[in-house]
Design an enzyme around this catalytic site. Structure first.
Site, short mmCIF file in Angstrom:
data_model
loop_
_atom_site.label_atom_id
_atom_site.label_comp_id
_atom_site.label_asym_id
_atom_site.label_seq_id
_atom_site.Cartn_x
_atom_site.Cartn_y
_atom_site.Cartn_z
N GLY A 135 -8.72 -0.87 -11.14
CA GLY A 135 -7.81 -1.79 -11.80
C GLY A 135 -6.50 -1.96 -11.08
O GLY A 135 -6.19 -1.23 -10.13
N ALA A 146 0.40 3.32 -8.05
CA ALA A 146 0.84 4.64 -8.49
C ALA A 146 2.35 4.71 -8.68
O ALA A 146 2.84 5.39 -9.59
CB ALA A 146 0.39 5.69 -7.48
N LYS A 167 -11.30 -5.51 -2.87
CA LYS A 167 -9.87 -5.78 -2.85
C LYS A 167 -9.23 -5.38 -1.54
O LYS A 167 -8.50 -6.15 -0.90
CB LYS A 167 -9.21 -5.06 -4.03
CG LYS A 167 -7.70 -5.10 -4.03
CD LYS A 167 -7.06 -3.83 -3.50
CE LYS A 167 -7.41 -2.64 -4.36
NZ LYS A 167 -6.61 -1.46 -4.06
N ASP A 177 -6.90 -6.46 -9.50
CA ASP A 177 -6.46 -5.51 -8.48
C ASP A 177 -6.13 -6.22 -7.17
O ASP A 177 -5.21 -5.81 -6.44
CB ASP A 177 -7.57 -4.48 -8.27
CG ASP A 177 -7.04 -3.20 -7.63
OD1 ASP A 177 -5.82 -3.08 -7.44
OD2 ASP A 177 -7.86 -2.32 -7.31
N SER A 212 2.53 -2.67 0.22
CA SER A 212 1.07 -2.60 0.30
C SER A 212 0.65 -2.06 1.66
O SER A 212 0.87 -2.71 2.69
CB SER A 212 0.47 -3.99 0.06
OG SER A 212 -0.92 -3.97 0.32
N ARG A 213 0.04 -0.89 1.66
CA ARG A 213 -0.45 -0.31 2.92
C ARG A 213 -1.57 -1.17 3.51
O ARG A 213 -1.66 -1.32 4.73
CB ARG A 213 -0.97 1.11 2.67
CG ARG A 213 0.09 2.17 2.55
CD ARG A 213 -0.54 3.51 2.23
NE ARG A 213 -1.08 3.53 0.89
CZ ARG A 213 -2.00 4.39 0.46
NH1 ARG A 213 -2.51 5.27 1.29
NH2 ARG A 213 -2.42 4.36 -0.78
N GLU A 217 -7.18 3.01 3.42
CA GLU A 217 -8.59 3.07 3.02
C GLU A 217 -9.39 1.88 3.53
O GLU A 217 -10.57 2.01 3.87
CB GLU A 217 -8.70 3.15 1.50
CG GLU A 217 -8.29 4.48 0.89
CD GLU A 217 -6.79 4.56 0.61
OE1 GLU A 217 -6.08 3.62 1.03
OE2 GLU A 217 -6.35 5.53 0.01
#
Length: 536
Positions: free
Chosen positions: A337, A341, A391, A442, A452-453, A479
């Site tokens: 979702g 963090a 996403k 998401d 945003s990485r 990721e």
């Protein structure tokens, strides 16, 4: 009427439900008795009544007494009405009159049916009744009745009942609400003890979190706010000592103080068998080593929450499946979702819990809801995990194509997202998962996130930075860089045509130049007729 119905139902319960009754000797053969039980199904009053060889009267919601014939039948079977949610003095007086003549009153302190998951919170009415009458209270738990009904069909399911020793309290004429609540708090743990003995889900009291990154720290604070005792496991002893002394994870979650209920330890020192919940909050590439070190220490009584996005190398395994194969947890759930963090603790978030074990998902939803999170439950575990992968891949594709303009970036994101959606459907995922919070929600959250990485990783790819160097430049794991080649491999294994995903994987692996990547996004593609990818 009562004995006629009981004479018919009791043999039926024994044969059809394989009824098991334990502790019948704890219910006194004469005199007033209060039976306090959990409530899972409309069948509970009838199966619990078989525990005693004398009539048992029980409270039920007043809405069932609206029709005259139904009211007569319920009264004949020992029911009397209660106005739920209100202090119904008439119900208390009726129960006191039944006890005064030496009969049994059955009360469900939860006030309504509670399912699935662990037991609900009791109301103080049972404590008040016990104090005002001085009648002994027998704690009873019933399990299995929640599974017998499928619509109007009654299925054969094992039903078990267990009664504990009676509890006795002094008689008080006008007990205060605080005293009634204290007595209820003494009675209900005894009901919970019978429930857990029968194999019911224990409440979530203690949680261990492996991974002290941004999500691990945020989950630790959320669960502590929900009233759980939390142990946060760090990778090294030095990290644990620094975090324990400062009480702030300055590297991942600056400005957020750890609550007193959060204890920081080295992950290897966590006693996982003594916890009710274990959260795995590590990057996908670290999951194999984490489970190799801790998987065998996760016992069958523990539930596992997998807060891992991406796929596990080398086979592109879903994190939940990888965890399920390497530990003996009673249930596994995944978290997805649009939740960042760093913002969850301040602004709240809407999250998605995916699990095949609905009771465990409900427990987690209650805990996260107590921490002011909006939780949606689904059984589409595959969809939730692949939506998270979609996403990351879509944002990476858009950022890598952004030098060519927003139209090309949007096309790149849409094509990659649609191809992962098709992969999810082949694996059994549901379309609504990708169009809902776990997918589109998401995706938008990651696009607009200030830090945003994934977007930054895509921008570095567009500049020609090798994928192996991106993690060092970001200071954290990206990721998407790890998962895109695995997603492309999974699509090939599923015999899906996924040209955008294949080219994005080639860009990540250094087999395609950034300029050539942007050119291929809008090139007409001749698709195979076998299994074309279609957008949701």
């Amino acid at each position: 009427m009562y004995w006629l119905v009981r004479g018919i139902l009791q043999p039926f319960f024994h044969i059809y439900f394989r009824l098991s009754r334990i502790g019948r000797e704890h219910i006194p053969a004469e005199g007033p008795v209060i039976v306090a039980a959990n409530h899972r199904s409309f069948l509970d009053p009838f199966v619990i009544a078989t525990m005693a060889r004398r009539p048992m009267y029980y409270v039920t919601k007043k809405e069932l007494f609206l029709w005259r014939w139904e009211s007569w039948l319920l009264n004949a079977l020992g029911a009397f009405p209660v106005d739920r949610g209100a202090g119904d003095a008439e119900t208390i007086e009726t129960a006191k009159a039944i006890l005064a003549r030496g009969d049994i009153v059955l009360i469900f302190p939860e006030g309504t049916r509670t399912r699935p998951g662990s037991l609900g919170k009791p109301k103080r009415g049972v404590g008040r009744l016990a104090l005002e009458t001085g009648a002994p209270v027998v704690p009873v738990a019933v399990i299995g009745t929640e599974a017998v009904r499928a619509g109007w069909r009654i299925r054969p399911r094992k039903v078990r009942i267990r009664a504990g020793r009676p509890l006795r309290f002094p008689e008080v004429e006008n007990p205060s609400p605080a005293l009634a609540g204290a007595v209820t708090d003494r009675i209900w743990p005894c009901v919970m003890l019978q429930w857990e003995w029968l194999g019911g889900l224990p409440p979530l009291r203690r949680a261990a979190i492996i991974g002290a990154g941004s999500w691990g720290t945020s989950l630790a604070v959320c669960l502590a706010r929900a009233g759980l005792e939390v142990e946060l496991g760090c990778r090294t002893r030095e990290q644990a000592s620094a975090l324990a002394s400062s009480r702030e994870n300055a590297s991942y979650l600056p400005g957020v103080a750890l609550p007193a209920a959060v204890r920081v330890r080295r992950a290897a020192e966590l006693e996982l068998g003594g916890h009710d919940l274990v959260c795995l909050a590590v990057p996908a590439r670290a999951l194999p080593s984490v489970l190799a070190a801790h998987g065998e220490r996760i016992s069958r009584r523990v539930g596992v929450l997998v807060a891992v996005q991406g796929l596990v190398a080398p086979l592109g395994t879903l994190p939940s499946a990888f965890a399920s194969e390497r530990c003996n947890a009673r249930a596994v759930a995944v978290l997805g979702g649009p939740a960042q963090a760093s913002e969850v603790l301040e602004h709240g978030a809407s999250v998605v819990l995916g699990s095949l074990h609905l009771g465990f998902a409900r427990q987690l939803a209650d805990a996260l809801g107590a921490a002011r999170l909006d939780v949606t439950i689904t059984s589409d575990v595959t969809g939730v995990e692949l939506a998270g992968c979609a996403k990351h891949a879509a944002v990476l594709a858009a950022a890598a194509a952004s030098p060519a303009g927003p139209s090309v970036a949007g096309a790149a994101a849409g094509k990659v997202f649609a191809e992962v959606d098709a992969l999810a459907r082949v694996r059994g995922g549901r379309p609504e998962t990708f169009t809902g919070l776990a997918g589109a929600g998401d995706l938008v959250a990651t696009v607009v996130a200030a830090e945003s990485r994934t977007r930054r990783a895509g921008e570095l790819l567009a500049q020609g930075v090798p994928a192996r160097e991106i993690g060092a430049l970001l200071g954290r794991t990206a990721e998407a860089v790890d998962s895109v080649p695995l997603l492309a491999g999974a699509a090939r294994d599923a015999r899906l045509e996924a040209p955008a995903l294949e080219r994005l994987a080639a860009l990540v692996e250094g087999r395609l130049e950034p300029r050539r990547w942007t050119e291929t996004v809008t090139e007409p593609t001749r698709r195979k007729r076998s299994r074309p990818v279609r957008a949701a």
